[in-house]
Design a protein around this motif. Structure first.
Motif, PDB file in Angstrom:
ATOM      1  N   ALA A   1      47.094  43.059  39.131  1.00 31.35           N
ATOM      2  CA  ALA A   1      48.034  43.370  40.207  1.00 31.35           C
ATOM      3  C   ALA A   1      49.420  42.904  39.779  1.00 31.35           C
ATOM      4  CB  ALA A   1      47.623  42.678  41.498  1.00 31.35           C
ATOM      5  N   GLU A   2      50.369  43.813  39.766  1.00 35.55           N
ATOM      6  CA  GLU A   2      51.751  43.484  39.431  1.00 35.55           C
ATOM      7  C   GLU A   2      52.515  43.244  40.733  1.00 35.55           C
ATOM      8  OE1 GLU A   2      54.643  42.764  36.435  1.00 35.55           O
ATOM      9  OE2 GLU A   2      52.527  43.310  36.195  1.00 35.55           O
ATOM     10  N   TYR A   3      52.832  41.966  41.006  1.00 37.81           N
ATOM     11  CA  TYR A   3      53.568  41.605  42.215  1.00 37.81           C
ATOM     12  C   TYR A   3      55.062  41.852  41.966  1.00 37.81           C
ATOM     13  CZ  TYR A   3      49.625  39.168  44.512  1.00 37.81           C
ATOM     14  OH  TYR A   3      48.443  38.857  45.140  1.00 37.81           O
ATOM     15  N   ILE A   4      55.693  42.634  42.832  1.00 37.30           N
ATOM     16  CA  ILE A   4      57.079  43.065  42.647  1.00 37.30           C
ATOM     17  C   ILE A   4      57.902  42.641  43.856  1.00 37.30           C
ATOM     18  CG2 ILE A   4      58.585  45.091  42.350  1.00 37.30           C
ATOM     19  CD1 ILE A   4      55.967  46.512  41.289  1.00 37.30           C
ATOM     20  N   TRP A   5      59.096  42.109  43.611  1.00 42.24           N
ATOM     21  CA  TRP A   5      59.976  41.707  44.716  1.00 42.24           C
ATOM     22  C   TRP A   5      61.434  41.914  44.337  1.00 42.24           C
ATOM     23  CZ3 TRP A   5      57.698  38.387  41.314  1.00 42.24           C
ATOM     24  CH2 TRP A   5      58.498  37.414  40.702  1.00 42.24           C
ATOM     25  N   VAL A   6      62.311  41.881  45.343  1.00 41.26           N
ATOM     26  CA  VAL A   6      63.748  42.025  45.135  1.00 41.26           C
ATOM     27  C   VAL A   6      64.330  40.659  44.814  1.00 41.26           C
ATOM     28  CG1 VAL A   6      65.927  42.759  46.169  1.00 41.26           C
ATOM     29  CG2 VAL A   6      63.805  43.983  46.725  1.00 41.26           C
ATOM     30  N   GLY A   7      65.145  40.599  43.754  1.00 38.90           N
ATOM     31  CA  GLY A   7      65.709  39.335  43.297  1.00 38.90           C
ATOM     32  C   GLY A   7      66.951  38.909  44.050  1.00 38.90           C
ATOM     33  N   GLY A   8      67.623  37.901  43.500  1.00 37.30           N
ATOM     34  CA  GLY A   8      68.716  37.240  44.194  1.00 37.30           C
ATOM     35  C   GLY A   8      69.961  38.064  44.404  1.00 37.30           C
TER      36      GLY A   8
ATOM     37  N   LYS B   1      55.699  39.923  38.289  1.00 36.08           N
ATOM     38  CA  LYS B   1      54.776  39.201  37.426  1.00 36.08           C
ATOM     39  C   LYS B   1      53.350  39.600  37.791  1.00 36.08           C
ATOM     40  CE  LYS B   1      54.607  34.819  40.057  1.00 36.08           C
ATOM     41  NZ  LYS B   1      54.585  33.341  39.862  1.00 36.08           N
ATOM     42  N   SER B   2      52.430  39.355  36.862  1.00 32.12           N
ATOM     43  CA  SER B   2      51.067  39.882  36.982  1.00 32.12           C
ATOM     44  C   SER B   2      50.064  38.777  37.287  1.00 32.12           C
ATOM     45  CB  SER B   2      50.651  40.556  35.671  1.00 32.12           C
ATOM     46  OG  SER B   2      51.642  41.420  35.198  1.00 32.12           O
ATOM     47  N   ARG B   3      48.987  39.164  37.962  1.00 33.92           N
ATOM     48  CA  ARG B   3      47.857  38.254  38.134  1.00 33.92           C
ATOM     49  C   ARG B   3      46.555  39.042  38.182  1.00 33.92           C
ATOM     50  NH1 ARG B   3      47.945  34.724  43.360  1.00 33.92           N
ATOM     51  NH2 ARG B   3      45.927  34.082  42.531  1.00 33.92           N
ATOM     52  N   THR B   4      45.480  38.374  37.805  1.00 31.50           N
ATOM     53  CA  THR B   4      44.161  39.000  37.817  1.00 31.50           C
ATOM     54  C   THR B   4      43.532  38.862  39.196  1.00 31.50           C
ATOM     55  OG1 THR B   4      43.866  38.467  35.482  1.00 31.50           O
ATOM     56  CG2 THR B   4      41.893  39.022  36.727  1.00 31.50           C
ATOM     57  N   ILE B   5      42.997  39.959  39.687  1.00 29.94           N
ATOM     58  CA  ILE B   5      42.282  39.994  40.964  1.00 29.94           C
ATOM     59  C   ILE B   5      40.815  40.298  40.661  1.00 29.94           C
ATOM     60  CG2 ILE B   5      42.183  41.065  43.250  1.00 29.94           C
ATOM     61  CD1 ILE B   5      44.771  39.502  42.703  1.00 29.94           C
ATOM     62  N   SER B   6      39.911  39.673  41.368  1.00 31.01           N
ATOM     63  CA  SER B   6      38.488  39.724  41.014  1.00 31.01           C
ATOM     64  C   SER B   6      37.853  41.101  41.157  1.00 31.01           C
ATOM     65  CB  SER B   6      37.695  38.717  41.862  1.00 31.01           C
ATOM     66  OG  SER B   6      37.821  39.023  43.240  1.00 31.01           O
ATOM     67  N   LYS B   7      38.421  41.966  42.009  1.00 30.28           N
ATOM     68  CA  LYS B   7      37.847  43.298  42.202  1.00 30.28           C
ATOM     69  C   LYS B   7      38.925  44.222  42.770  1.00 30.28           C
ATOM     70  CE  LYS B   7      36.235  42.237  46.881  1.00 30.28           C
ATOM     71  NZ  LYS B   7      35.081  42.216  47.812  1.00 30.28           N
ATOM     72  N   PRO B   8      38.700  45.532  42.733  1.00 33.61           N
ATOM     73  CA  PRO B   8      39.667  46.466  43.306  1.00 33.61           C
ATOM     74  C   PRO B   8      39.881  46.216  44.793  1.00 33.61           C
ATOM     75  CG  PRO B   8      38.124  47.631  41.891  1.00 33.61           C
ATOM     76  CD  PRO B   8      37.601  46.232  42.031  1.00 33.61           C
TER      77      PRO B   8
ATOM     78  N   ASN C   1      44.139  49.300  38.449  1.00 36.13           N
ATOM     79  CA  ASN C   1      45.253  48.361  38.493  1.00 36.13           C
ATOM     80  C   ASN C   1      46.323  48.849  39.473  1.00 36.13           C
ATOM     81  OD1 ASN C   1      44.206  46.622  36.314  1.00 36.13           O
ATOM     82  ND2 ASN C   1      44.534  48.449  35.060  1.00 36.13           N
ATOM     83  N   ILE C   2      47.075  47.916  40.029  1.00 34.52           N
ATOM     84  CA  ILE C   2      47.978  48.249  41.129  1.00 34.52           C
ATOM     85  C   ILE C   2      49.359  47.612  40.964  1.00 34.52           C
ATOM     86  CG2 ILE C   2      46.215  48.696  42.881  1.00 34.52           C
ATOM     87  CD1 ILE C   2      46.507  45.784  43.793  1.00 34.52           C
ATOM     88  N   LEU C   3      50.329  48.253  41.604  1.00 33.74           N
ATOM     89  CA  LEU C   3      51.654  47.688  41.818  1.00 33.74           C
ATOM     90  C   LEU C   3      51.729  47.246  43.274  1.00 33.74           C
ATOM     91  CD1 LEU C   3      53.828  50.456  40.069  1.00 33.74           C
ATOM     92  CD2 LEU C   3      52.871  48.379  39.046  1.00 33.74           C
ATOM     93  N   VAL C   4      52.294  46.073  43.509  1.00 30.52           N
ATOM     94  CA  VAL C   4      52.294  45.490  44.856  1.00 30.52           C
ATOM     95  C   VAL C   4      53.732  45.162  45.280  1.00 30.52           C
ATOM     96  CG1 VAL C   4      51.346  43.681  46.330  1.00 30.52           C
ATOM     97  CG2 VAL C   4      50.089  44.405  44.292  1.00 30.52           C
ATOM     98  N   ILE C   5      54.200  45.827  46.318  1.00 29.20           N
ATOM     99  CA  ILE C   5      55.503  45.480  46.891  1.00 29.20           C
ATOM    100  C   ILE C   5      55.325  44.240  47.769  1.00 29.20           C
ATOM    101  CG2 ILE C   5      57.140  46.167  48.681  1.00 29.20           C
ATOM    102  CD1 ILE C   5      57.947  47.365  46.178  1.00 29.20           C
TER     103      ILE C   5
END
Length: 430
Positions: free
Chosen positions: A79-86, A94-101, A145-149
């Motif tokens: 899962a790619e966690y995406i956010w608006v910066g400063g 940044k990315s993290r592993t998730i145990s299942k879809p 795999n996913i992109l996450v707003i």
């Protein structure tokens, strides 16, 4: 890459590193090459496939790993966690592993990052919390795999100043707004720059192309620059589940536009932000610089906007043109408030030239691209439809613009005196 059919032992010895034939082979990319010995064609068991790669073999191996499908091996996803910066316009991830879809943001854990490195928190209290809000398929990694707003909060649960989604969600969550089912169609313009010189793609370094005219929706090597990037972005957005509705080359060479919508409420902001992220990733891979500057080149060149088409349920119903005119009246009374929230550097774009209205004056018209608000011919003819707000800059925050439009036209009511004066000034009969 060339495949060589060769005997297992004896022939491998003849392809030593110092062999002239071997060095010739490895310097070329051949589709296929079959080497056979007399009398061995009936005994293919003595042969095995060897792979001869080009000089960039390390890159080829990296490409193989990037395309690796791990789904047959594990249920885990990235899962790619995406956010608006400063800055309010830069994107971080940044990315993290998730145990299942997963199928819904609520299935994902909150996360945190160092806000002092993004200009969003002091060093002595730097932790900012990410709240997952919307999911999209990841066109870069594929599979599940996913992109996450995400939007951003303090550890105490308070939205940080750059979290514009939080306020937008409140406005779009208002029952009066929900009942009006606000639709948005957003036209995102952008400019592609050459990496080393930061000059538009296709322009001679330090020089200028021919004047504007042939480039808008143009075709040909001397008119269209960056089409592969635009097309790659188009397909990646469709794969991700973004409601992208079209794309075209823009008036200034090296400039492009894509359209997202119609989208309802907060979804419009989510889709624009994730589409920008995907575009940033594609230009990163292509070695081209993306800019959302509203006036990337000074002079007799078009700027870059983010025209926002907008309608409510009552605007789309019979008699909706009168509702549109009432909305335009409200927008005229809050012109300065909207302009202040419509993007940094917009004063360089809204000059009254190059299909823009002056930043200091509010105006509206039917089919007039030199106005603040444009109403289409079909809307006038049918007596219902939508309006186009042409003021937002290409670097606007879609959460801010869409929620402000809904607030001004649905929730906000001017005084009767202000309404009468505005109607007279704009020649509106509401």
């Amino acid at each position: 890459m060339a495949q060589i059919l060769a005997p297992t032992a004896q022939w491998q010895m003849s392809f030593s590193k110092n062999s002239t034939n071997a060095s010739t082979l490895t310097s070329k990319m051949w589709s296929s090459l079959v080497l056979k010995r007399k009398g061995t064609h009936k005994s293919s068991a003595k042969f095995r496939v060897l792979t001869v790669k080009a000089e960039n073999s390390t890159v080829n191996r990296l490409e193989d790993l990037l395309k690796l499908d791990v789904s047959p091996i594990t249920d885990k996803i990235i899962a790619e966690y995406i956010w608006v910066g400063g800055s309010g316009i830069d994107l971080r991830s940044k990315s993290r592993t998730i145990s299942k879809p997963v199928e819904h943001p609520s299935e994902l854990p909150k996360w945190n990052y160092d806000g002092s490195s993004t200009g969003q928190a002091p060093g002595e209290d730097s932790e900012v919390i990410l709240y997952p809000q919307a999911l999209f398929k990841d066109p870069f990694r594929g599979g599940n795999n996913i992109l996450v707003i995400c939007d951003t909060y303090t550890p105490a649960g308070e939205p940080i100043p750059t979290n514009k989604r939080h306020r937008a969600a409140q406005i779009f969550g208002n029952q009066k707004v929900i009942n009006e089912v606000p639709w948005f169609g957003i036209e995102q313009e952008y400019t592609l720059l050459q990496t080393n010189v930061k000059w538009p793609l296709g322009w001679p370094a330090g020089g200028y192309p021919g004047p504007q005219g042939p480039y808008y929706c143009g075709v040909g090597a001397e008119k269209s620059f960056g089409r592969d990037i635009s097309d790659a972005h188009y397909k990646a957005c469709l794969y991700a589940g973004i409601n992208i509705s079209g794309t075209n080359g823009e008036v200034m060479p090296g400039q492009w536009e894509y359209q997202v919508g119609p989208s309802v409420g907060i979804e419009a902001g989510d889709h624009i932000w994730i589409s920008r992220y995907i575009l940033e990733r594609i230009t990163e891979q292509a070695g081209v610089v993306l800019t959302l500057d509203p006036k990337p080149i000074e002079g007799d060149w078009n700027g870059a906007g983010c025209h926002t088409n907008y309608s409510t349920k009552t605007m789309r119903e019979d008699g909706g043109f009168e509702v549109i005119k009432k909305a335009i009246l409200n927008l005229s009374l809050r012109h300065r408030e909207h302009i202040s929230a419509y993007g940094e550097g917009n004063e360089r774009r809204l000059t009254g030239k190059h299909e823009t209205a002056s930043i200091d004056t509010f105006s509206w018209g039917v089919a007039n691209r030199g106005c603040s608000i444009r109403v289409g011919r079909d809307t006038e003819k049918n007596g219902k439809g939508y309006l186009e707000d042409r003021r937002p800059a290409s670097n606007m925050d879609p959460y801010v613009v869409t929620s402000l439009l809904a607030e001004t036209t649905i929730l906000w009511e001017p005084t009767l005196e202000a309404e009468a004066l505005a109607a007279q000034k704009l020649a509106l009969k509401v």
